[in-house]
Design an enzyme around this catalytic site. Structure first.
Site, PDB file in Angstrom:
ATOM      1  N   LYS A  76      25.235  -1.109  21.213  1.00 53.26           N
ATOM      2  CA  LYS A  76      24.014  -0.293  21.167  1.00 53.26           C
ATOM      3  C   LYS A  76      22.855  -1.139  21.698  1.00 53.26           C
ATOM      4  O   LYS A  76      22.763  -2.339  21.398  1.00 53.26           O
ATOM      5  CB  LYS A  76      23.757   0.156  19.721  1.00 53.26           C
ATOM      6  CG  LYS A  76      22.577   1.100  19.564  1.00 53.26           C
ATOM      7  CD  LYS A  76      22.473   1.649  18.129  1.00 53.26           C
ATOM      8  CE  LYS A  76      21.280   2.573  17.937  1.00 53.26           C
ATOM      9  NZ  LYS A  76      21.205   3.159  16.580  1.00 53.26           N
ATOM     10  N   SER A 151      20.553   8.217  15.736  1.00 58.07           N
ATOM     11  CA  SER A 151      20.079   7.639  16.968  1.00 58.07           C
ATOM     12  C   SER A 151      21.168   6.998  17.828  1.00 58.07           C
ATOM     13  O   SER A 151      20.910   6.699  18.995  1.00 58.07           O
ATOM     14  CB  SER A 151      19.026   6.572  16.641  1.00 58.07           C
ATOM     15  OG  SER A 151      19.605   5.488  15.948  1.00 58.07           O
ATOM     16  N   SER A 175      22.103   7.172  11.259  1.00 59.17           N
ATOM     17  CA  SER A 175      22.318   7.078  12.712  1.00 59.17           C
ATOM     18  C   SER A 175      23.690   6.623  13.164  1.00 59.17           C
ATOM     19  O   SER A 175      23.975   6.639  14.356  1.00 59.17           O
ATOM     20  CB  SER A 175      21.286   6.145  13.328  1.00 59.17           C
ATOM     21  OG  SER A 175      20.080   6.836  13.499  1.00 59.17           O
TER      22      SER A 175
HETATM   23  N1  GLN Z   1      17.320  10.273  11.932  1.00 61.41           N
HETATM   24  C1  GLN Z   1      16.703   9.294  11.088  1.00 61.41           C
HETATM   25  C2  GLN Z   1      15.353   8.926  11.646  1.00 61.41           C
HETATM   26  O1  GLN Z   1      14.970   9.507  12.576  1.00 61.41           O
HETATM   27  C3  GLN Z   1      17.591   8.094  10.942  1.00 61.41           C
HETATM   28  C4  GLN Z   1      17.575   7.203  12.115  1.00 61.41           C
HETATM   29  C5  GLN Z   1      18.436   6.013  11.939  1.00 61.41           C
HETATM   30  O2  GLN Z   1      19.307   5.969  11.080  1.00 61.41           O
HETATM   31  N2  GLN Z   1      18.187   5.016  12.764  1.00 61.41           N
HETATM   32  O3  GLN Z   1      14.681   8.071  11.158  1.00 61.41           O
END
Ligand code: GLN
Length: 484
Positions: A76, A151, A175
């Site tokens: 990532k 994400s 995410s």
């Molecule tokens: N969707 C969540 C956010 O927007 C979690 C994102 C994540 O786990 N990096 O913060």
């Protein structure tokens, strides 16, 4: 070849059926062919990959190879990679070449893995749909008109489409798990502190945790094993030996006590997803697990708590991007104040700016007690709910997401609707416990995920439960049409 498990790939490499160079070239060929329709990668590192593959082949020839030597992966783009652009999917870091490797990059390199490239993601990992990336959205290989989740959308799209056998990912509020659910993959977020955060660009430091997305629990276990462990360079890393996740995969789950948190099955869950999860529960019962209903009464508070704590920490973490030390610098600023404002205004996307504003607001004098302090207290209550639950059950089972993958633009004008995507995943981050998602079937041709949550450092038990389920079912083996 791209449907082989990591173990099968490793056997093929050790048995000299193919070399790591051949395997790497094979995956680079798939990337060249399919990547234009997916946008799952920000950077492809072909030369670096081939050099690593040759080094791996030499290690295999010398007879000193391990289980991951020569196996390709995608990182990532939140993990710093020395000499390679590390963008976090932000214009702010578009030209940033990391001067050092994240610990997990170092560890997986040392294990002999071959990095094919850096995965697209939501900007600074803020999002649930991969629509906030400065490099454009990632498509879901199961339906190119739908989001892959976020994400870690690039990581999952790449693995689901067979562009790599496995990818790293990070999880601050879901995410790893939500995108895994939306693409038929297995994704695990280990216990907070299990995987080093050194060199992982910080979003919300008390919630961020690195992990892995793979095609099976077995593959995930093998890679997680190599990523985990104490790191003196991360002050929140836990100094405790890593369990043997792979060895635990053979255990029977007879007598395993699984709790069903009733708040996670309330309204809001799509009926077709509920049906798939109920079928999965029957499979676990046949394997000898027993189920009881449990209550996590503070669950409804997890999303609002997260959207105070995470932006607060983000606003602090992202203050380092000031246009002075590194990252985007505005070319039109005439004063220092203009330099800060314009560099940040130009470098950060709308969602990141929204989070920074929420964060500075809840931390500001006069609001700190009402929001931030209050959220920390509720966080403690959420943790206590889990502690109590794990007094009577070994694991918790729930849906991962409320529904299958949605179409691009669905929540474009409604950030709160987007935030509710994480309703089942966020509590595990607030509590710090390990959690994972695995596929449990399909609804209208789209994957449905189920979530397992475990007690602190109980990754082995969770991974084995998922593995036993995957031995009895074949959902995880299905791959999307058009990527054969
Ligand atoms: N969707 C969540 C956010 O927007 C979690 C994102 C994540 O786990 N990096 O913060």
């Amino acid at each position: 070849m791209h449907k082989l498990s990591i173990k099968q790939l490793s056997d093929g490499l050790h048995g000299k059926q193919f070399s790591s160079r051949e395997l790497t070239q094979f995956y680079l060929g798939r990337i060249a062919r399919y990547e234009p329709s997916l946008n799952s990668l920000i950077t492809t590192t072909a030369d670096r990959a081939l050099a690593q593959a040759d080094a791996a082949d030499a290690v295999i020839a010398a007879g000193t190879a391990g289980p991951l030597t020569g196996v390709p992966l995608i990182q990532k783009d939140i993990f710093c990679t020395k000499g390679v652009r590390t963008s976090c999917a932000s214009k702010m870091l578009d030209k940033f070449i990391a001067p050092y490797d994240a610990t997990i990059v170092q560890k997986l390199d040392a294990a002999g893995m071959v990095m094919l490239g850096k995965a697209n993601m939501d900007e600074f990992a803020m999002g649930s749909s991969n629509e906030t990336s400065w490099y454009g959205p990632v498509k879901n290989p199961w339906d190119l008109e739908r989001v892959p989740g976020g994400s870690s959308g690039g990581s999952v799209a790449a693995v689901a489409a067979g562009l790599a056998p496995v990818a790293t990912a990070t999880d601050t509020g879901g995410s790893i798990r939500q995108p895994a659910a939306l693409t038929n993959l297995t994704g695990i977020k280990p216990t907070y502190g299990r995987v080093s955060r050194y060199g992982m660009i910080a979003f919300a430091s008390s919630l961020d945790q690195g992990g892995v997305v793979a095609r099976s629990a077995e593959d995930a276990a093998i890679v997680l094993q190599a990523m985990s462990g104490f790191d003196p360079r991360d002050s929140t890393s836990v100094d405790r030996p890593v369990d043997d996740y792979v060895a635990a995969l053979g255990n029977s789950i007879k007598g395993l006590r699984i709790g069903l948190p009733k708040e996670y099955f309330a309204e809001g869950l799509a009926p077709s997803s509920r049906a798939r999860i109920e079928q999965a529960i029957e499979v676990f019962k046949k394997l000898g697990a027993s189920f009881t209903e449990v209550s996590l009464p503070n669950s409804p508070l997890s999303v609002p708590t997260y959207y105070v704590v995470a932006p607060a920490e983000a606003s602090s973490n992202l203050s380092r991007f000031d246009g002075v030390r590194f990252g985007h610098r505005s070319e039109t600023a005439r004063t220092l104040e203009e330099l800060y404002k314009r560099s940040r205004g130009e470098g950060f996307g709308a969602e990141v700016q929204r989070r920074i504003m929420i964060g500075t607001y809840v931390l500001s004098h006069g609001y700190y007690d009402a929001y931030y302090l209050q959220a920390q207290k509720v966080r403690r209550l959420i943790y206590e709910d889990f502690r109590r639950a794990f007094e009577s059950v070994d694991l918790l089972l729930s849906p991962t997401a409320t529904d299958t993958a949605f179409k691009f633009g669905t929540n474009a004008d409604d950030p709160v609707a987007m935030y509710l995507n994480d309703i089942y995943t966020i509590a595990a981050n607030l509590a710090g416990i390990p959690a994972m998602s695995l596929s449990c079937g399909f609804a209208d041709g789209l994957p449905v995920g189920l979530q397992l949550m475990g007690n602190f450092f109980d990754e082995s038990r969770m991974l084995n439960a998922a593995h036993q389920y995957q031995q009895a079912t074949d959902w995880h083996l299905r791959s999307p049409k058009g990527f054969e």
